[in-house]
Write a protein that holds these residues in place. Structure first.
Motif, PDB file in Angstrom:
ATOM      1  N   LYS A   1       0.843  -1.197   0.000  1.00 43.71           N
ATOM      2  CA  LYS A   1       0.000   0.000   0.000  1.00 43.71           C
ATOM      3  C   LYS A   1       0.880   1.251   0.000  1.00 43.71           C
ATOM      4  O   LYS A   1       2.021   1.224   0.457  1.00 43.71           O
ATOM      5  N   THR A   2       0.322   2.339  -0.495  1.00 43.25           N
ATOM      6  CA  THR A   2       1.048   3.613  -0.546  1.00 43.25           C
ATOM      7  C   THR A   2       0.406   4.590   0.428  1.00 43.25           C
ATOM      8  O   THR A   2      -0.800   4.846   0.361  1.00 43.25           O
ATOM      9  N   LEU A   3       1.204   5.115   1.327  1.00 47.70           N
ATOM     10  CA  LEU A   3       0.709   6.068   2.311  1.00 47.70           C
ATOM     11  C   LEU A   3       0.790   7.489   1.768  1.00 47.70           C
ATOM     12  O   LEU A   3       1.737   7.828   1.049  1.00 47.70           O
ATOM     13  N   ASN A   4      -0.210   8.311   2.126  1.00 46.53           N
ATOM     14  CA  ASN A   4      -0.132   9.730   1.755  1.00 46.53           C
ATOM     15  C   ASN A   4      -0.043  10.646   2.969  1.00 46.53           C
ATOM     16  O   ASN A   4       0.150  11.844   2.846  1.00 46.53           O
ATOM     17  N   LYS A   5      -0.186  10.045   4.175  1.00 44.87           N
ATOM     18  CA  LYS A   5      -0.053  10.846   5.395  1.00 44.87           C
ATOM     19  C   LYS A   5       0.137   9.936   6.597  1.00 44.87           C
ATOM     20  O   LYS A   5      -0.435   8.858   6.667  1.00 44.87           O
ATOM     21  N   ILE A   6       0.958  10.397   7.543  1.00 49.57           N
ATOM     22  CA  ILE A   6       1.120   9.729   8.835  1.00 49.57           C
ATOM     23  C   ILE A   6       0.992  10.802   9.903  1.00 49.57           C
ATOM     24  O   ILE A   6       1.680  11.820   9.862  1.00 49.57           O
ATOM     25  N   THR A   7       0.122  10.582  10.859  1.00 53.03           N
ATOM     26  CA  THR A   7      -0.092  11.555  11.928  1.00 53.03           C
ATOM     27  C   THR A   7       0.264  10.918  13.266  1.00 53.03           C
ATOM     28  O   THR A   7      -0.186   9.813  13.579  1.00 53.03           O
ATOM     29  N   ARG A   8       1.067  11.632  14.031  1.00 53.45           N
ATOM     30  CA  ARG A   8       1.460  11.157  15.364  1.00 53.45           C
ATOM     31  C   ARG A   8       0.758  11.993  16.424  1.00 53.45           C
ATOM     32  O   ARG A   8       0.847  13.222  16.409  1.00 53.45           O
ATOM     33  N   CYS A   9       0.068  11.339  17.307  1.00 58.55           N
ATOM     34  CA  CYS A   9      -0.616  12.014  18.414  1.00 58.55           C
ATOM     35  C   CYS A   9       0.187  11.786  19.692  1.00 58.55           C
ATOM     36  O   CYS A   9       0.068  10.731  20.332  1.00 58.55           O
TER      37      CYS A   9
ATOM     38  N   CYS B   1      13.041   5.971  14.731  1.00 62.95           N
ATOM     39  CA  CYS B   1      14.317   6.069  14.009  1.00 62.95           C
ATOM     40  C   CYS B   1      14.012   6.156  12.514  1.00 62.95           C
ATOM     41  O   CYS B   1      13.490   5.203  11.928  1.00 62.95           O
ATOM     42  N   GLY B   2      14.304   7.291  11.933  1.00 64.99           N
ATOM     43  CA  GLY B   2      14.017   7.482  10.521  1.00 64.99           C
ATOM     44  C   GLY B   2      13.085   8.661  10.312  1.00 64.99           C
ATOM     45  O   GLY B   2      12.654   9.319  11.259  1.00 64.99           O
ATOM     46  N   ASP B   3      12.755   8.916   9.063  1.00 74.15           N
ATOM     47  CA  ASP B   3      11.919  10.052   8.687  1.00 74.15           C
ATOM     48  C   ASP B   3      10.631   9.529   8.070  1.00 74.15           C
ATOM     49  O   ASP B   3      10.653   8.795   7.074  1.00 74.15           O
ATOM     50  N   PHE B   4       9.495   9.908   8.665  1.00 75.20           N
ATOM     51  CA  PHE B   4       8.205   9.451   8.145  1.00 75.20           C
ATOM     52  C   PHE B   4       8.007   9.852   6.682  1.00 75.20           C
ATOM     53  O   PHE B   4       7.274   9.189   5.947  1.00 75.20           O
ATOM     54  N   ASP B   5       8.636  10.941   6.248  1.00 77.97           N
ATOM     55  CA  ASP B   5       8.493  11.380   4.858  1.00 77.97           C
ATOM     56  C   ASP B   5       8.972  10.313   3.881  1.00 77.97           C
ATOM     57  O   ASP B   5       8.505  10.256   2.729  1.00 77.97           O
ATOM     58  N   ASP B   6       9.900   9.462   4.329  1.00 71.13           N
ATOM     59  CA  ASP B   6      10.406   8.385   3.457  1.00 71.13           C
ATOM     60  C   ASP B   6       9.353   7.309   3.209  1.00 71.13           C
ATOM     61  O   ASP B   6       9.528   6.464   2.323  1.00 71.13           O
ATOM     62  N   LEU B   7       8.288   7.316   4.010  1.00 73.76           N
ATOM     63  CA  LEU B   7       7.235   6.312   3.849  1.00 73.76           C
ATOM     64  C   LEU B   7       6.055   6.843   3.042  1.00 73.76           C
ATOM     65  O   LEU B   7       5.091   6.112   2.798  1.00 73.76           O
ATOM     66  N   ILE B   8       6.122   8.102   2.632  1.00 73.50           N
ATOM     67  CA  ILE B   8       5.011   8.735   1.927  1.00 73.50           C
ATOM     68  C   ILE B   8       5.252   8.717   0.416  1.00 73.50           C
ATOM     69  O   ILE B   8       6.339   9.037  -0.062  1.00 73.50           O
ATOM     70  N   GLY B   9       4.185   8.321  -0.330  1.00 67.37           N
ATOM     71  CA  GLY B   9       4.237   8.437  -1.785  1.00 67.37           C
ATOM     72  C   GLY B   9       4.825   7.270  -2.532  1.00 67.37           C
ATOM     73  O   GLY B   9       4.817   7.256  -3.763  1.00 67.37           O
ATOM     74  N   SER B  10       5.342   6.279  -1.838  1.00 70.26           N
ATOM     75  CA  SER B  10       5.896   5.087  -2.477  1.00 70.26           C
ATOM     76  C   SER B  10       5.345   3.841  -1.787  1.00 70.26           C
ATOM     77  O   SER B  10       5.123   3.860  -0.569  1.00 70.26           O
ATOM     78  N   PRO B  11       5.118   2.756  -2.529  1.00 78.55           N
ATOM     79  CA  PRO B  11       4.569   1.539  -1.919  1.00 78.55           C
ATOM     80  C   PRO B  11       5.477   0.996  -0.812  1.00 78.55           C
ATOM     81  O   PRO B  11       6.703   1.018  -0.918  1.00 78.55           O
TER      82      PRO B  11
ATOM     83  N   ASN C   1      11.122   2.288  -1.128  1.00 73.99           N
ATOM     84  CA  ASN C   1      12.382   2.417  -1.863  1.00 73.99           C
ATOM     85  C   ASN C   1      13.118   3.712  -1.530  1.00 73.99           C
ATOM     86  O   ASN C   1      14.220   3.960  -2.008  1.00 73.99           O
ATOM     87  N   LYS C   2      12.500   4.553  -0.669  1.00 68.52           N
ATOM     88  CA  LYS C   2      13.131   5.820  -0.278  1.00 68.52           C
ATOM     89  C   LYS C   2      13.869   5.726   1.056  1.00 68.52           C
ATOM     90  O   LYS C   2      14.737   6.554   1.339  1.00 68.52           O
ATOM     91  N   GLY C   3      13.493   4.768   1.906  1.00 71.50           N
ATOM     92  CA  GLY C   3      14.165   4.671   3.202  1.00 71.50           C
ATOM     93  C   GLY C   3      13.418   3.797   4.196  1.00 71.50           C
ATOM     94  O   GLY C   3      12.379   3.200   3.878  1.00 71.50           O
ATOM     95  N   TYR C   4      13.979   3.737   5.416  1.00 73.39           N
ATOM     96  CA  TYR C   4      13.454   2.883   6.483  1.00 73.39           C
ATOM     97  C   TYR C   4      13.018   3.734   7.677  1.00 73.39           C
ATOM     98  O   TYR C   4      13.603   4.781   7.950  1.00 73.39           O
ATOM     99  N   VAL C   5      12.033   3.223   8.394  1.00 69.61           N
ATOM    100  CA  VAL C   5      11.597   3.836   9.649  1.00 69.61           C
ATOM    101  C   VAL C   5      11.306   2.724  10.646  1.00 69.61           C
ATOM    102  O   VAL C   5      10.627   1.750  10.314  1.00 69.61           O
ATOM    103  N   THR C   6      11.846   2.864  11.850  1.00 71.28           N
ATOM    104  CA  THR C   6      11.568   1.911  12.930  1.00 71.28           C
ATOM    105  C   THR C   6      10.910   2.653  14.088  1.00 71.28           C
ATOM    106  O   THR C   6      11.443   3.644  14.578  1.00 71.28           O
ATOM    107  N   ILE C   7       9.744   2.170  14.484  1.00 68.07           N
ATOM    108  CA  ILE C   7       9.003   2.758  15.597  1.00 68.07           C
ATOM    109  C   ILE C   7       9.159   1.841  16.800  1.00 68.07           C
ATOM    110  O   ILE C   7       8.817   0.663  16.741  1.00 68.07           O
ATOM    111  N   ARG C   8       9.681   2.391  17.871  1.00 67.62           N
ATOM    112  CA  ARG C   8       9.974   1.581  19.060  1.00 67.62           C
ATOM    113  C   ARG C   8       8.982   1.914  20.171  1.00 67.62           C
ATOM    114  O   ARG C   8       8.943   3.035  20.665  1.00 67.62           O
TER     115      ARG C   8
END
Length: 239
Positions: A15-23, A56-66, A97-104
């Motif tokens: 799936k391709t994400l277009n937004k991630i919101t952290r509360c 660890c990582g940038d959420f922007d790397d998860l936006i716009g690419s599968p 394909n833009k990068g990795y993000v790890t949520i701990r």
């Protein structure tokens, strides 16, 4: 529960994400280009604490690419505080394909409450209950009438805050709106503590009985050496 459908985080693969919101450190919302919404969260209860400990990582790397990776991993690590007996480390790893993000996530409790993280897919009807449509202009108008300051913030950073006497701000909690809920939570926490202490004392008594031959005669007739031995075992068991 968010009135959604419990699912595995791996459902996001492809799936391709277009937004991630952290509360704050309690929730993450994932929005796909197909209009789907997912929520990662933990329903907090008394005598426990489960939160996002690090990203660890940038959420922007998860936006716009599968997404090519979306997985949940538990790791056996030391607790953040040495005194915590029950704790859980949960890692969520995502990649495009833009990068990795790890949520701990880190959870700790007295051992009687959940430390796990929930992941739900929310259907349209569930979203209406959680995120109802509202008139922002009306909210600003009413807020001003009440003397409440409303200001624009970055996405995911919104909230309702209380200004303390020293000028600092903190986020509004349920306890501020319904003080009686704190009393109930404190009672539940105290009860859970008593249950835990009762279990500890039972284990201690078993240990004392296993290491000492407890005499049946009155304590005044027991040799001092035997009392001393029982006392040592009791101190060891109650540490």
């Amino acid at each position: 529960m968010r009135n959604g459908v419990y699912t595995e985080v791996s459902e996001l693969v492809g799936k391709t994400l277009n937004k991630i919101t952290r509360c704050a450190d309690e929730e993450l919302w994932f929005y796909t280009e197909d209009g789907e919404v997912y929520c990662m969260y933990h329903d907090q209860d008394c005598c426990e604490s489960v939160y996002i400990e690090d990203v660890c990582g940038d959420f922007d790397d998860l936006i716009g690419s599968p997404l090519v990776m979306a997985e949940e991993i538990y790791e056996d690590r030391d607790p953040l505080d040495g005194w915590e007996e029950s704790y859980t480390w949960t890692f969520y790893k995502f990649a495009t394909n833009k990068g990795y993000v790890t949520i701990r996530w880190y959870g700790s409790s007295n051992g009687y409450y959940s430390e796990s993280v929930s992941f739900e897919r929310l259907e349209e009807e569930a979203l209406k209950k959680i995120v109802p449509k509202f008139d922002i202009d009306h909210i600003i108008k009413v807020a001003k009438e009440l003397g409440i300051e409303v200001r624009e913030v970055a996405p995911g950073e919104g909230g309702v805050f209380i200004k303390e006497e020293d000028g600092s701000e903190r986020e509004l909690t349920t306890f501020d709106l319904f003080p009686e809920t704190k009393e109930i939570a404190d009672l539940r926490c105290a009860l859970a503590g008593l249950i835990a202490e009762n279990g500890r004392l039972k284990k201690a008594l078993k240990l004392i009985e296993s290491k000492s031959e407890l005499p049946e005669e009155p304590v005044d007739l027991i040799p001092i050496t035997e009392l001393y031995e029982i006392n040592l075992h009791a101190k060891e068991a109650l540490r």
